[in-house]
Design a protein around this motif. Structure first.
Motif, PDB file in Angstrom:
ATOM      1  N   ASP A 358       0.799  -1.224   0.000  1.00  0.00           N
ATOM      2  CA  ASP A 358       0.000   0.000   0.000  1.00  0.00           C
ATOM      3  C   ASP A 358       0.828   1.269   0.000  1.00  0.00           C
ATOM      4  O   ASP A 358       0.315   2.347  -0.295  1.00  0.00           O
ATOM      5  N   ASN A 359       2.114   1.208   0.348  1.00  0.00           N
ATOM      6  CA  ASN A 359       2.914   2.432   0.402  1.00  0.00           C
ATOM      7  C   ASN A 359       4.367   2.120   0.074  1.00  0.00           C
ATOM      8  O   ASN A 359       4.762   0.955  -0.069  1.00  0.00           O
ATOM      9  N   ALA A 360       5.155   3.177  -0.029  1.00  0.00           N
ATOM     10  CA  ALA A 360       6.547   3.029  -0.455  1.00  0.00           C
ATOM     11  C   ALA A 360       7.374   2.241   0.555  1.00  0.00           C
ATOM     12  O   ALA A 360       8.222   1.426   0.179  1.00  0.00           O
ATOM     13  N   TYR A 361       7.134   2.460   1.866  1.00  0.00           N
ATOM     14  CA  TYR A 361       7.892   1.729   2.881  1.00  0.00           C
ATOM     15  C   TYR A 361       7.626   0.225   2.766  1.00  0.00           C
ATOM     16  O   TYR A 361       8.551  -0.591   2.801  1.00  0.00           O
ATOM     17  N   ALA A 362       6.356  -0.133   2.634  1.00  0.00           N
ATOM     18  CA  ALA A 362       5.997  -1.547   2.522  1.00  0.00           C
ATOM     19  C   ALA A 362       6.594  -2.165   1.263  1.00  0.00           C
ATOM     20  O   ALA A 362       6.999  -3.333   1.264  1.00  0.00           O
ATOM     21  N   MET A 363       6.649  -1.389   0.179  1.00  0.00           N
ATOM     22  CA  MET A 363       7.215  -1.888  -1.071  1.00  0.00           C
ATOM     23  C   MET A 363       8.694  -2.225  -0.919  1.00  0.00           C
ATOM     24  O   MET A 363       9.152  -3.297  -1.321  1.00  0.00           O
ATOM     25  N   VAL A 364       9.458  -1.321  -0.313  1.00  0.00           N
ATOM     26  CA  VAL A 364      10.891  -1.560  -0.139  1.00  0.00           C
ATOM     27  C   VAL A 364      11.130  -2.726   0.826  1.00  0.00           C
ATOM     28  O   VAL A 364      12.007  -3.561   0.606  1.00  0.00           O
ATOM     29  N   GLU A 365      10.344  -2.794   1.901  1.00  0.00           N
ATOM     30  CA  GLU A 365      10.474  -3.913   2.834  1.00  0.00           C
ATOM     31  C   GLU A 365      10.210  -5.243   2.135  1.00  0.00           C
ATOM     32  O   GLU A 365      10.923  -6.228   2.350  1.00  0.00           O
ATOM     33  N   ALA A 366       9.180  -5.274   1.291  1.00  0.00           N
ATOM     34  CA  ALA A 366       8.846  -6.505   0.564  1.00  0.00           C
ATOM     35  C   ALA A 366       9.971  -6.892  -0.392  1.00  0.00           C
ATOM     36  O   ALA A 366      10.281  -8.080  -0.546  1.00  0.00           O
ATOM     37  N   LYS A 367      10.594  -5.908  -1.033  1.00  0.00           N
ATOM     38  CA  LYS A 367      11.695  -6.208  -1.945  1.00  0.00           C
ATOM     39  C   LYS A 367      12.898  -6.769  -1.189  1.00  0.00           C
ATOM     40  O   LYS A 367      13.575  -7.688  -1.671  1.00  0.00           O
ATOM     41  N   ILE A 368      13.168  -6.231   0.000  1.00  0.00           N
ATOM     42  CA  ILE A 368      14.293  -6.733   0.801  1.00  0.00           C
ATOM     43  C   ILE A 368      14.025  -8.170   1.225  1.00  0.00           C
ATOM     44  O   ILE A 368      14.906  -9.039   1.136  1.00  0.00           O
ATOM     45  N   ARG A 369      12.812  -8.452   1.689  1.00  0.00           N
ATOM     46  CA  ARG A 369      12.459  -9.828   2.064  1.00  0.00           C
ATOM     47  C   ARG A 369      12.658 -10.776   0.890  1.00  0.00           C
ATOM     48  O   ARG A 369      13.186 -11.873   1.020  1.00  0.00           O
ATOM     49  N   ARG A 370      12.204 -10.335  -0.278  1.00  0.00           N
ATOM     50  CA  ARG A 370      12.243 -11.171  -1.470  1.00  0.00           C
ATOM     51  C   ARG A 370      13.678 -11.503  -1.866  1.00  0.00           C
ATOM     52  O   ARG A 370      13.992 -12.630  -2.252  1.00  0.00           O
ATOM     53  N   GLU A 382      24.913  -5.239  -1.441  1.00  0.00           N
ATOM     54  CA  GLU A 382      24.280  -6.100  -2.436  1.00  0.00           C
ATOM     55  C   GLU A 382      22.770  -5.982  -2.372  1.00  0.00           C
ATOM     56  O   GLU A 382      22.081  -5.988  -3.397  1.00  0.00           O
ATOM     57  N   ILE A 383      22.219  -5.889  -1.156  1.00  0.00           N
ATOM     58  CA  ILE A 383      20.770  -5.693  -1.016  1.00  0.00           C
ATOM     59  C   ILE A 383      20.382  -4.375  -1.651  1.00  0.00           C
ATOM     60  O   ILE A 383      19.384  -4.282  -2.384  1.00  0.00           O
ATOM     61  N   HIS A 384      21.157  -3.339  -1.382  1.00  0.00           N
ATOM     62  CA  HIS A 384      20.915  -2.009  -1.960  1.00  0.00           C
ATOM     63  C   HIS A 384      20.848  -2.085  -3.478  1.00  0.00           C
ATOM     64  O   HIS A 384      19.959  -1.506  -4.124  1.00  0.00           O
ATOM     65  N   LYS A 385      21.764  -2.819  -4.065  1.00  0.00           N
ATOM     66  CA  LYS A 385      21.830  -2.945  -5.524  1.00  0.00           C
ATOM     67  C   LYS A 385      20.648  -3.729  -6.075  1.00  0.00           C
ATOM     68  O   LYS A 385      20.037  -3.327  -7.072  1.00  0.00           O
ATOM     69  N   ARG A 395      17.435   7.103   2.428  1.00  0.00           N
ATOM     70  CA  ARG A 395      16.769   7.199   3.728  1.00  0.00           C
ATOM     71  C   ARG A 395      15.642   6.172   3.842  1.00  0.00           C
ATOM     72  O   ARG A 395      15.504   5.502   4.867  1.00  0.00           O
ATOM     73  N   LEU A 396      14.864   6.040   2.779  1.00  0.00           N
ATOM     74  CA  LEU A 396      13.765   5.080   2.781  1.00  0.00           C
ATOM     75  C   LEU A 396      14.300   3.651   2.872  1.00  0.00           C
ATOM     76  O   LEU A 396      13.761   2.806   3.609  1.00  0.00           O
ATOM     77  N   PHE A 397      15.354   3.369   2.139  1.00  0.00           N
ATOM     78  CA  PHE A 397      15.957   2.033   2.174  1.00  0.00           C
ATOM     79  C   PHE A 397      16.479   1.698   3.565  1.00  0.00           C
ATOM     80  O   PHE A 397      16.223   0.609   4.093  1.00  0.00           O
ATOM     81  N   GLU A 398      17.208   2.628   4.179  1.00  0.00           N
ATOM     82  CA  GLU A 398      17.756   2.395   5.514  1.00  0.00           C
ATOM     83  C   GLU A 398      16.639   2.190   6.534  1.00  0.00           C
ATOM     84  O   GLU A 398      16.740   1.333   7.424  1.00  0.00           O
ATOM     85  N   SER A 399      15.563   2.977   6.410  1.00  0.00           N
ATOM     86  CA  SER A 399      14.439   2.839   7.345  1.00  0.00           C
ATOM     87  C   SER A 399      13.765   1.482   7.192  1.00  0.00           C
ATOM     88  O   SER A 399      13.413   0.835   8.192  1.00  0.00           O
ATOM     89  N   ALA A 400      13.579   1.040   5.940  1.00  0.00           N
ATOM     90  CA  ALA A 400      12.939  -0.253   5.695  1.00  0.00           C
ATOM     91  C   ALA A 400      13.796  -1.386   6.252  1.00  0.00           C
ATOM     92  O   ALA A 400      13.283  -2.331   6.868  1.00  0.00           O
ATOM     93  N   LEU A 401      15.118  -1.289   6.060  1.00  0.00           N
ATOM     94  CA  LEU A 401      16.029  -2.306   6.571  1.00  0.00           C
ATOM     95  C   LEU A 401      15.975  -2.355   8.096  1.00  0.00           C
ATOM     96  O   LEU A 401      15.918  -3.442   8.703  1.00  0.00           O
ATOM     97  N   GLN A 402      15.956  -1.189   8.717  1.00  0.00           N
ATOM     98  CA  GLN A 402      15.905  -1.122  10.170  1.00  0.00           C
ATOM     99  C   GLN A 402      14.574  -1.653  10.704  1.00  0.00           C
ATOM    100  O   GLN A 402      14.534  -2.357  11.719  1.00  0.00           O
TER     101      GLN A 402
END
Length: 429
Positions: A358-370, A382-385, A395-402
């Motif tokens: 539903d939002n950008a944070y959830a999208m990035v979190e889902a991509k990291i899980r995947r 490597e996750i970043h890439k 900032r969004l990536f770091e927040s999702a990872l945390q």
């Protein structure tokens, strides 16, 4: 299971003039050009990614096609190999059958997936289709349709031969046509994956297809692929009808030369030899050892949404690879290739699972899980890439990872350098 015989065929095996030596591969011999051998050795120095196309499965006619075309064009051999297999399966569907109560046709729904421009996905599709169309007049293909009615008319244009390869240079074109209100194109293509008939009755007209054989060969960028999976596609399981090939290319040939005449004749003779062997139709059996190997793998196949129809693809690939390799029945070597391909495809499906967020944070979190589900124990860079964090912002990536670390879904190894999944449920159908 009973075995069946195919008509024997004399194979014309011309060694290309630029071949410098042979190397053994799993009991067979493969023609290798010096620069190809060097690239293989270079790739062998590093640990392969779980998404790296499985080695040892590229063989037969499609393997030679991939070797010759990838030598002068930039897509890697797997792209040409799978594209050629898709064309071959479309051509032979209905003529090559598995000796089983199940109706198994060698038809594939393939999607080449890669970065825009750099993966040269369309090149692999265009050259494969062009070769088949130039070699065999009976090869039928269509570069896109606008509706179910259009697909019906295209498949029914030759009533005694309803085989058709539907090609889309951009998968988004197909998606857009399916989203049109009142369109039943998606339902028709979805149904024809497993069935050879389709009917959609309306008041004045009842388009009906019998003995229809549809194959699909398309390409998409990763960005487009992420955005196209709305509920109407996932609800009817269209995504798990696709065989996904992540592909890339190397920038090597600014102005590639034409395929050498002797190479073209070599490939055309191989393809015509397969067609002559199949003739008006053959039934392919399986050896006892191959059956036992497949049966064990089938019973251990994991459950969950990613494995849906993997067994369907296993049987289709077994049939197709047997004919491609000019074998009389499905043997252990073929089943080993099939298991490699299907186990690899499971990982690909996990990595490119459609994301419903539903939002950008959830999208990035889902991509990291995947990413971590398929490739655990990788560093943050490597996750970043792999999730293309530069598009969403650091900032969004770091927040999702945390967030994922705090929720206990992911963690780090003892030294804190690598990340891994701690708890994830596949769930769903």
């Amino acid at each position: 299971m009973p075995k069946s015989d195919l008509i024997p065929m004399t194979v014309v095996c011309l060694v290309p003039p630029n071949a410098v030596q042979y190397i053994s591969q799993g009991g067979k011999y493969k023609v290798v050009v010096e620069d190809e051998k060097e690239r293989e050795e270079e790739r062998g120095e590093s640990e392969p990614s779980p998404l790296e196309f499985p080695s040892g499965v590229i063989s037969g006619f499609a393997g030679e096609f991939a070797r010759i075309y990838s030598k002068i064009l930039e897509p890697r051999p797997p792209s040409f190999f799978i594209a050629a297999l898709t064309c071959l399966g479309s051509l032979l569907s209905g003529k090559v059958r598995l000796n089983s109560a199940l109706r198994v046709d060698p038809r594939l729904y393939v999607l080449l997936l890669g970065m825009s421009g750099s993966a040269k996905k369309s090149t692999a599709i265009d050259k494969s289709v062009e070769f088949f169309a130039d070699t065999l007049k009976e090869f039928k293909f269509c570069e896109g349709v606008g509706s179910a009615e259009g697909l019906y008319e295209e498949m029914n244009s030759v009533k005694w031969d309803r085989r058709l390869l539907l090609c889309y240079d951009e998968f988004q074109q197909f998606v857009n046509k399916c989203k049109i209100e009142s369109s039943v194109l998606l339902q028709m293509v979805n149904t024809l994956f497993e069935k050879n008939r389709y009917q959609n009755r309306v008041k004045r007209n009842a388009p009906k297809l019998e003995d229809a054989h549809l194959a699909l060969l398309s390409a998409s960028t990763e960005d487009t692929y992420e955005k196209c999976w709305e509920q109407q596609f996932t609800a009817i399981g269209f995504n798990n009808r696709l065989f996904i090939l992540p592909c890339d290319s190397e920038r090597e040939h600014s102005i590639p030369p034409p395929i050498a005449d002797e190479d073209m004749v070599y490939l055309q003779e191989m393809l015509r030899g397969i067609i002559e062997t199949v003739g008006s139709g053959v039934v392919v059996g399986i050896t006892d050892k191959a059956y036992k190997m497949y049966d064990e793998w089938y019973k251990e196949l994991p459950t969950g949404k990613h494995s849906i129809r993997i067994d369907t693809y296993a049987l289709r690939l077994a049939l197709l690879l047997t004919v491609n390799d000019n074998r009389k029945e499905i043997g252990v070597r073929t089943i080993k290739k099939v298991i490699k391909l299907c186990d690899w495809q499971l990982k690909v499906r996990q990595r490119y699972d459609p994301l419903n967020t539903d939002n950008a944070y959830a999208m990035v979190e889902a991509k990291i899980r995947r990413v971590l589900l398929v490739e655990p124990n990788i560093p943050k860079r490597e996750i970043h890439k792999k999730v293309h964090a530069e598009r969403c912002g650091v900032r969004l990536f770091e927040s999702a990872l945390q967030n994922l670390r705090e929720s206990g879904e992911i963690g780090r190894d003892g030294e804190g350098n690598y990340y891994l999944i701690l708890d994830i449920n596949e769930g769903g159908k």
